[in-house]
Design a protein around this motif. Sequence first.
Motif, PDB file in Angstrom:
ATOM      1  N   GLU A   1       0.811  -1.224   0.000  1.00  0.00           N
ATOM      2  CA  GLU A   1       0.000   0.000   0.000  1.00  0.00           C
ATOM      3  C   GLU A   1       0.841   1.269   0.000  1.00  0.00           C
ATOM      4  OE1 GLU A   1      -2.555  -3.304   1.192  1.00  0.00           O
ATOM      5  OE2 GLU A   1      -0.534  -2.669   1.747  1.00  0.00           O
ATOM      6  N   LEU A   2       2.130   1.158   0.334  1.00  0.00           N
ATOM      7  CA  LEU A   2       2.995   2.337   0.247  1.00  0.00           C
ATOM      8  C   LEU A   2       3.025   2.877  -1.185  1.00  0.00           C
ATOM      9  CD1 LEU A   2       4.923   4.222   1.770  1.00  0.00           C
ATOM     10  CD2 LEU A   2       6.776   2.610   1.292  1.00  0.00           C
ATOM     11  N   GLY A   3       2.791   1.994  -2.142  1.00  0.00           N
ATOM     12  CA  GLY A   3       2.755   2.401  -3.539  1.00  0.00           C
ATOM     13  C   GLY A   3       1.594   3.319  -3.884  1.00  0.00           C
ATOM     14  N   HIS A   4       0.616   3.440  -2.986  1.00  0.00           N
ATOM     15  CA  HIS A   4      -0.511   4.354  -3.212  1.00  0.00           C
ATOM     16  C   HIS A   4      -0.151   5.800  -2.879  1.00  0.00           C
ATOM     17  CE1 HIS A   4      -2.796   0.860  -3.972  1.00  0.00           C
ATOM     18  NE2 HIS A   4      -3.100   0.533  -2.723  1.00  0.00           N
ATOM     19  N   CYS A   5       1.003   6.018  -2.285  1.00  0.00           N
ATOM     20  CA  CYS A   5       1.407   7.368  -1.867  1.00  0.00           C
ATOM     21  C   CYS A   5       1.985   8.113  -3.071  1.00  0.00           C
ATOM     22  CB  CYS A   5       2.422   7.289  -0.736  1.00  0.00           C
ATOM     23  SG  CYS A   5       1.780   6.506   0.768  1.00  0.00           S
ATOM     24  N   THR A   6       1.121   8.596  -3.907  1.00  0.00           N
ATOM     25  CA  THR A   6       1.536   9.179  -5.184  1.00  0.00           C
ATOM     26  C   THR A   6       2.240  10.522  -5.033  1.00  0.00           C
ATOM     27  OG1 THR A   6      -0.654  10.169  -5.448  1.00  0.00           O
ATOM     28  CG2 THR A   6      -0.290   7.988  -6.433  1.00  0.00           C
ATOM     29  N   GLN A   7       2.151  11.141  -3.840  1.00  0.00           N
ATOM     30  CA  GLN A   7       2.845  12.411  -3.603  1.00  0.00           C
ATOM     31  C   GLN A   7       4.229  12.216  -2.981  1.00  0.00           C
ATOM     32  OE1 GLN A   7       1.245  15.277  -4.689  1.00  0.00           O
ATOM     33  NE2 GLN A   7      -0.178  13.709  -5.425  1.00  0.00           N
ATOM     34  N   LEU A   8       4.605  10.976  -2.708  1.00  0.00           N
ATOM     35  CA  LEU A   8       5.850  10.696  -1.978  1.00  0.00           C
ATOM     36  C   LEU A   8       7.072  11.137  -2.773  1.00  0.00           C
ATOM     37  CD1 LEU A   8       6.877   9.383   0.668  1.00  0.00           C
ATOM     38  CD2 LEU A   8       7.088   7.233  -0.607  1.00  0.00           C
ATOM     39  N   GLN A   9       7.918  11.971  -2.147  1.00  0.00           N
ATOM     40  CA  GLN A   9       9.138  12.455  -2.774  1.00  0.00           C
ATOM     41  C   GLN A   9      10.398  11.958  -2.068  1.00  0.00           C
ATOM     42  OE1 GLN A   9       7.197  16.746  -2.926  1.00  0.00           O
ATOM     43  NE2 GLN A   9       9.147  16.792  -3.978  1.00  0.00           N
ATOM     44  N   LYS A  10      10.303  11.675  -0.776  1.00  0.00           N
ATOM     45  CA  LYS A  10      11.497  11.379   0.018  1.00  0.00           C
ATOM     46  C   LYS A  10      11.180  10.229   0.955  1.00  0.00           C
ATOM     47  CE  LYS A  10      15.012  14.531   1.864  1.00  0.00           C
ATOM     48  NZ  LYS A  10      15.248  15.958   2.165  1.00  0.00           N
ATOM     49  N   LEU A  11      11.942   9.126   0.839  1.00  0.00           N
ATOM     50  CA  LEU A  11      11.686   7.922   1.629  1.00  0.00           C
ATOM     51  C   LEU A  11      12.998   7.448   2.240  1.00  0.00           C
ATOM     52  CD1 LEU A  11       9.796   5.661   2.559  1.00  0.00           C
ATOM     53  CD2 LEU A  11      10.177   4.525   0.354  1.00  0.00           C
ATOM     54  N   MET A  12      13.062   7.444   3.569  1.00  0.00           N
ATOM     55  CA  MET A  12      14.308   7.171   4.276  1.00  0.00           C
ATOM     56  C   MET A  12      14.145   5.931   5.145  1.00  0.00           C
ATOM     57  SD  MET A  12      15.136  11.195   5.071  1.00  0.00           S
ATOM     58  CE  MET A  12      16.912  11.065   5.051  1.00  0.00           C
ATOM     59  N   LEU A  13      14.814   4.836   4.714  1.00  0.00           N
ATOM     60  CA  LEU A  13      14.617   3.520   5.319  1.00  0.00           C
ATOM     61  C   LEU A  13      15.924   2.868   5.749  1.00  0.00           C
ATOM     62  CD1 LEU A  13      12.080   2.242   2.643  1.00  0.00           C
ATOM     63  CD2 LEU A  13      11.501   2.854   4.991  1.00  0.00           C
ATOM     64  N   SER A  14      17.015   3.608   5.786  1.00  0.00           N
ATOM     65  CA  SER A  14      18.297   3.016   6.161  1.00  0.00           C
ATOM     66  C   SER A  14      18.247   2.460   7.576  1.00  0.00           C
ATOM     67  CB  SER A  14      19.415   4.056   6.060  1.00  0.00           C
ATOM     68  OG  SER A  14      19.609   4.453   4.728  1.00  0.00           O
ATOM     69  N   GLY A  15      19.037   1.405   7.810  1.00  0.00           N
ATOM     70  CA  GLY A  15      19.148   0.859   9.152  1.00  0.00           C
ATOM     71  C   GLY A  15      17.953   0.053   9.604  1.00  0.00           C
ATOM     72  N   ASN A  16      17.383  -0.749   8.704  1.00  0.00           N
ATOM     73  CA  ASN A  16      16.289  -1.653   9.049  1.00  0.00           C
ATOM     74  C   ASN A  16      16.671  -3.087   8.678  1.00  0.00           C
ATOM     75  OD1 ASN A  16      13.732  -0.228  10.138  1.00  0.00           O
ATOM     76  ND2 ASN A  16      14.461   1.174   8.547  1.00  0.00           N
ATOM     77  N   GLN A  17      15.679  -3.951   8.502  1.00  0.00           N
ATOM     78  CA  GLN A  17      15.935  -5.366   8.196  1.00  0.00           C
ATOM     79  C   GLN A  17      15.238  -5.785   6.902  1.00  0.00           C
ATOM     80  OE1 GLN A  17      18.023  -7.359  10.069  1.00  0.00           O
ATOM     81  NE2 GLN A  17      18.484  -5.450  11.151  1.00  0.00           N
ATOM     82  N   LEU A  18      15.069  -4.861   6.002  1.00  0.00           N
ATOM     83  CA  LEU A  18      14.384  -5.163   4.740  1.00  0.00           C
ATOM     84  C   LEU A  18      15.183  -6.137   3.897  1.00  0.00           C
ATOM     85  CD1 LEU A  18      13.318  -1.527   3.804  1.00  0.00           C
ATOM     86  CD2 LEU A  18      11.813  -3.336   4.629  1.00  0.00           C
ATOM     87  N   THR A  19      14.506  -7.133   3.347  1.00  0.00           N
ATOM     88  CA  THR A  19      15.148  -8.086   2.433  1.00  0.00           C
ATOM     89  C   THR A  19      14.729  -7.858   0.985  1.00  0.00           C
ATOM     90  OG1 THR A  19      13.382  -9.700   2.856  1.00  0.00           O
ATOM     91  CG2 THR A  19      15.370  -9.857   4.217  1.00  0.00           C
ATOM     92  N   THR A  20      13.588  -7.187   0.790  1.00  0.00           N
ATOM     93  CA  THR A  20      13.105  -6.859  -0.556  1.00  0.00           C
ATOM     94  C   THR A  20      12.370  -5.519  -0.495  1.00  0.00           C
ATOM     95  OG1 THR A  20      10.986  -7.991  -0.232  1.00  0.00           O
ATOM     96  CG2 THR A  20      12.786  -9.288  -1.216  1.00  0.00           C
ATOM     97  N   LEU A  21      12.138  -4.971  -1.670  1.00  0.00           N
ATOM     98  CA  LEU A  21      11.277  -3.793  -1.810  1.00  0.00           C
ATOM     99  C   LEU A  21      10.068  -4.193  -2.636  1.00  0.00           C
ATOM    100  CD1 LEU A  21      13.899  -1.001  -2.697  1.00  0.00           C
ATOM    101  CD2 LEU A  21      12.884  -1.489  -0.458  1.00  0.00           C
TER     102      LEU A  21
END
Length: 462
Positions: free
Chosen positions: A122-142
């Motif tokens: 659902e993050l893909g619904h954020c059509t106004q998103l310009q800046k996304l900061m996700l460093s320092g997590n445990q993500l394995t995929t996007l």
Amino acid sequence: MNTLDQLRSGNLRGARHIQLACGLTAFPQELFDLADTLEILDLSGNALTSLPNDLMRLNKLRVLFCSNNQFAELPEVLGQCPQLSMVGFKTNQIRTLPAKAFPPQLRWLILTDNRIEELPAELGHCTQLQKLMLSGNQLTTLPTELARCTRLELLRIAANQLHELPAWLMAMPRLSWLAYAGNPFCATLEGAAQVATHIPPMPWNQLQIQHPLGEGASGVIHRAEHFDSGQVRQVAVKLFKGDVTSDGLPRSEMNACIAAGTHPCLIPVLGQIAHHPTDANGLVMPLIGARFRNLAGPPDLESCTRDVYAPEVRFDMAAIARIAFDIASAARHLHQRGILHGDLYAHNILYDDQGHALLGDFGAASFYSPTTEPLAKGLQQLEVRAFGCLLEELIERYDGSTGSPEELSTLTQWKVRCLSGTPECRPLLEEIEQGLGELVGSCTNQRPTPAATDLAIWMPPD
């Protein structure tokens, strides 16, 4: 900084911006008395674990910071806040991102240094998103749905557990600033770069630290003297912190600084600190000429992804061409060495009155193999858009005092090509450097080469 006493006594009535850091364990209900005016709320540095289910009563709230608290989940109520466009929950304990937690006007989301393993589609619904900061997590995929965020310009995914860099990132029409170092898929490249580049060790006992020059997210820069064989020279010493920054890991920045090698428009590394009493990592650099100053300030809450220039800043055509040429040359050099700068911004550029420029701050730098197609070309063309933004900003500040209409047209054409919404249509920096070199020659009647610099104090922005 405000206090609870001020809030409870009514002294903050009519406030647009509130900052409270006083050990809060619950959301102060008195904040709802400011619903008609409150736009920016900073509750960072408390012990909060939740927000009230009726937070949307703050109907003018645009910016919410809740960093350095104890949230385990991004509050779902955020998705019901109609004007909320900037959300910051850095350094919490967040594992879960509910699908309904994203406000409809979201432009800027900071979730650095948490425990997130998965992003909801659902993050893909954020059509106004310009800046996304996700460093320092445990993500394995996007999630592939993130590709729908066609306004996204800055993405920080460093220091996660990603096993590949998705190819669809290269096709995003506005993505310009990307950091991905410190993930498993690039560990081999980072290790090879570290082994291949030799920087002499500089024993700590040869350095006399004098005073701090500045502090950024990754470390503190000090003025110092270096004593060796009876000689004394003035230097700058950067001591790195151990924390995850918004851009990534300090060790990744240090590796990139070293691997960048030598170029007249980059600040050189003189040595790597050895035998520090607390085993801190650090680099020794020259002091850069006092005539140099920062080209701009970093983005603010309003500009989001674009730098902020002093109102009086203007350039003639020769200075614009010179700054652009020097930065294109430095960035081309990095690309040839398999380094994506990741933060090619005016606030990371120093310049003098003649337009001679230096590119600094490798906090967001990442490694790639220059021979791996099409990924290498895609990454280079992604960063070319950042260069296009710089050109656009410089052209907007052209004072018209010198230069011909033809020279302005040439510069504008380069800007248009660099900002193309079709990434594969953008030129590479080698072509840009050559073209801007011809423009410098036209403006100055001199054959351009990247400018060698003298030495003086350099203090990067936060």
